[in-house]
Design a protein around this motif. Structure first.
Motif, short mmCIF file in Angstrom:
data_model
loop_
_atom_site.label_atom_id
_atom_site.label_comp_id
_atom_site.label_asym_id
_atom_site.label_seq_id
_atom_site.Cartn_x
_atom_site.Cartn_y
_atom_site.Cartn_z
N LEU A 9 -1.67 -4.44 8.48
CA LEU A 9 -0.84 -3.21 8.10
C LEU A 9 -0.55 -2.76 6.99
N ALA A 10 -0.04 -3.91 6.20
CA ALA A 10 0.39 -3.85 4.72
C ALA A 10 -0.54 -3.42 3.91
N ALA A 11 -1.85 -4.11 4.28
CA ALA A 11 -3.24 -3.76 3.52
C ALA A 11 -3.62 -2.33 3.31
N ASP A 12 -3.32 -1.64 4.71
CA ASP A 12 -3.68 0.04 4.88
C ASP A 12 -2.71 0.67 4.32
N SER A 13 -1.46 0.02 3.99
CA SER A 13 -0.48 0.81 3.36
C SER A 13 -0.21 0.79 1.97
N ALA A 14 -0.96 -0.17 1.16
CA ALA A 14 -0.46 -0.53 -0.06
C ALA A 14 -0.73 0.62 -1.02
N GLY A 15 -1.89 1.46 -0.73
CA GLY A 15 -2.24 2.63 -1.53
C GLY A 15 -3.03 2.02 -2.72
N ASN A 16 -3.39 0.94 -2.58
CA ASN A 16 -4.58 0.39 -3.75
C ASN A 16 -5.52 -0.46 -2.91
N ALA A 17 -6.92 -0.14 -3.07
CA ALA A 17 -7.62 -1.20 -2.48
C ALA A 17 -7.93 -2.27 -2.63
N VAL A 18 -7.74 -2.77 -4.22
CA VAL A 18 -7.69 -3.99 -4.87
C VAL A 18 -6.60 -4.96 -3.95
N LEU A 19 -5.35 -4.43 -4.20
CA LEU A 19 -4.36 -5.11 -3.45
C LEU A 19 -4.65 -5.35 -1.79
N GLY A 20 -4.99 -4.17 -1.27
CA GLY A 20 -5.22 -4.06 0.22
C GLY A 20 -6.44 -5.24 0.48
#
Length: 402
Positions: A289-300
Motif C-alpha cells: 500500500l505504501a508503494a502505491d501511495s509514495a507518489g514516485n514509481a522508483v521508490l514504489g
C-alpha cells in the motif's frame, strides 16, 4: 428521470434512507407509499460524476475528522455520512458520500462502501478504516487517518504557496510587456521617424526590441507548441509502468528539485507505513500500500521489491537496504526498531525527519528561484527601456552638437 433520496419511516417507526429513480416527486412518493413507507423529506441527488475524480487532501481530511467526531458523539454512521454529504461543497465528495451512505444503509460496512469510489478513497484509507471497524475503534482510526492526510497535504500546500509569487510576477511582467509592445512601441517608432531617425539608423539593441515586439505573439506561439507537445508526450509516457518509472527517475535527477521530491516521497510512504502498522495491518500488505501511495514509481518499486522479500522471510531492514533506493539512515533505524519490536514508531519518526528535510530543500529552492526570477525580469525590462531610450539619447546628442 431524476434520482431522489428520501428520509422515510416504516410502520414500526424506524427511520431510514431510501434512494430511487422516478419521473417526478409524486410518482416517487407513490412508490414509497405502496411499499408501506412514510416519506418525511427528500432531496434530489445530483448526477454522479466520474468515479475517477479524485478528492483533494483537504476535503478528505475534513471528511475523516468530521466523521470521527460525529461517531464519538454517538451519531449513527449512516446519519453522520449523510450529514457530511449534504454539507460538503465538493461535488465529487458530496456524491460519493451520498452513495456510501446509501450502501451503508443497505447493510454494507463503511470500508466496503468506500471501495466503490477507488479514486476518491485510496486503498490504504480503506484498509485503515477496515482495521478500525474490526477492532471496534473506528473513530480512533479515522482521526489517525485525518492526521496523516493533513500531514501529507501540508507539503503540497507549501509548494503551491511558494510558487504563487513567481507565478504572479511572471504573469504581471508578461501582461506589462504585451501592453507595451502593442501600444507604446508603435508610438516610439513614430517619434523616432519624426525626429529623422529611421529604422536603418536605430541602434542594434533597439532593432532587437522592435523585432521582438513585432513578432511577440508569433514567438509565444512557437514557444507554446513545443511545450504543449512535450507535455502531451509526457502524459502519454507515464500511462505505462515503464514510462512512469523512467519519468520519475529523471525527476529525481534534477538538482534540488529531485532531492525535494525524493524526501517528500520517503516521508509520505514512511508516514503511511507508520499509520498502517499502528493499526495492526500486516507488514507485507502495508509495504504494498505504501508503494502505491509514495507518489514516485522508483521508490514504489523499491517498496514492492521489499514486500516480496519480506513475504519470503527476509528482515525488512535487509530487504529495503538491498534496494539501494531507501536512505541508509532509515535502514539503520528500522534495524534497531526490529529488535525493539516498534516499527510503527520508527516509520513515524522517519517520516517527520524526511518531511523536515523536504521543507529545508523547499525553502532553498524558493530562495534560489526568487532572486533568479527578479534578476531575469530586471534584465528584460532594463533591455527594453535602454532600447527605447538609446535613440532619444542619440538624437539629443546630435541636437546638442549642432
Amino acid at each position: 428521470m431524476a434520482t431522489l433520496e428520501f428520509h422515510v419511516q416504516d410502520p414500526g417507526g424506524a427511520l431510514s434512507v431510501r434512494r430511487l429513480e422516478a419521473a417526478d416527486v409524486p410518482s416517487a412518493i407513490g412508490q414509497l407509499t405502496a411499499a408501506g413507507l412514510k416519506p418525511l423529506d427528500y432531496q434530489e441527488v445530483p448526477p454522479v460524476p466520474s468515479r475517477r475524480r479524485r478528492v483533494p487532501e483537504a476535503q478528505l481530511t475534513t471528511f475523516y475528522r468530521g466523521l470521527a467526531t460525529s461517531l464519538t458523539e454517538g451519531v449513527p454512521l449512516v446519519d453522520a455520512v449523510s450529514l457530511i454529504a449534504r454539507e460538503s461543497h465538493h461535488s465529487a465528495l458530496q456524491v460519493s458520500m451520498a452513495d456510501v451512505a446509501q450502501r451503508v444503509n443497505e447493510g454494507l460496512s463503511l470500508d466496503r462502501a468506500l471501495t466503490a469510489w477507488p479514486a476518491a478513497f485510496p486503498a490504504a484509507d480503506v484498509v485503515i478504516v477496515r482495521s478500525g471497524r474490526a477492532g471496534g475503534t473506528l473513530p480512533e482510526a479515522l482521526l489517525l487517518l485525518a492526521d496523516h492526510r493533513e500531514t501529507t497535504g501540508e507539503m503540497s500546500r507549501r509548494v503551491a504557496s511558494a510558487l504563487v509569487y513567481p507565478a504572479v510576477l511572471a504573469v504581471a511582467v508578461g501582461l506589462m510587456l504585451a501592453v507595451f509592445f502593442s501600444f507604446m512601441m508603435p508610438r516610439f517608432l513614430s517619434l523616432f521617424e519624426e525626429l529623422g531617425m529611421g529604422r536603418d539608423k536605430l541602434p542594434l539593441l533597439t532593432l532587437m526590441v522592435v523585432w521582438i515586439g513585432g513578432h511577440l505573439f508569433r514567438l509565444l506561439l512557437w514557444l507554446a507548441v513545443p511545450i504543449a507537445a512535450f507535455a502531451a508526450l509526457v502524459r502519454l509516457l507515464v500511462r505505462s509502468a515503464t514510462g512512469r518509472l523512467r519519468w520519475d527517475y529523471l525527476k529525481l535527477r534534477v538538482p534540488v528539485v529531485g532531492a525535494l521530491l525524493y524526501h517528500a516521497a520517503v516521508s509520505r510512504a514512511a508516514g503511511l507505513l507508520g499509520v498502517l502498522l499502528a493499526r495492526r495491518v500486516p507488514l507485507v500488505e502495508a509495504l504494498r500500500l505504501a508503494a502505491d501511495s509514495a507518489g514516485n514509481a522508483v521508490l514504489g518499486r523499491a517498496f514492492r521489491a521489499a514486500a516480496e522479500r519480506v513475504s519470503g522471510g527476509d528482515r525488512l531492514s535487509v530487504a529495503l537496504g538491498d534496494t539501494e533506493r531507501v536512505p541508509e539512515a532509515l535502514v539503520w533505524r528500522l534495524a534497531v526498531a526490529e529488535q525493539a519490536g516498534d516499527l510503527a514508531a520508527s516509520f513515524r519518526a522517519a517520516s517527520a525527519t524526511h518531511r523536515a528535510q523536504a521543507d529545508v530543500l523547499l525553502r532553498a529552492f524558493v530562495a534560489i528561484i526568487e532572486p533568479v526570477l527578479i534578476i531575469g525580469v530586471g534584465l528584460l525590462v532594463g533591455a527594453v527601456i535602454i532600447g527605447c531610450i538609446s535613440p532619444l539619447i542619440a538624437i539629443v546628442s546630435q541636437l546638442s552638437g549642432s
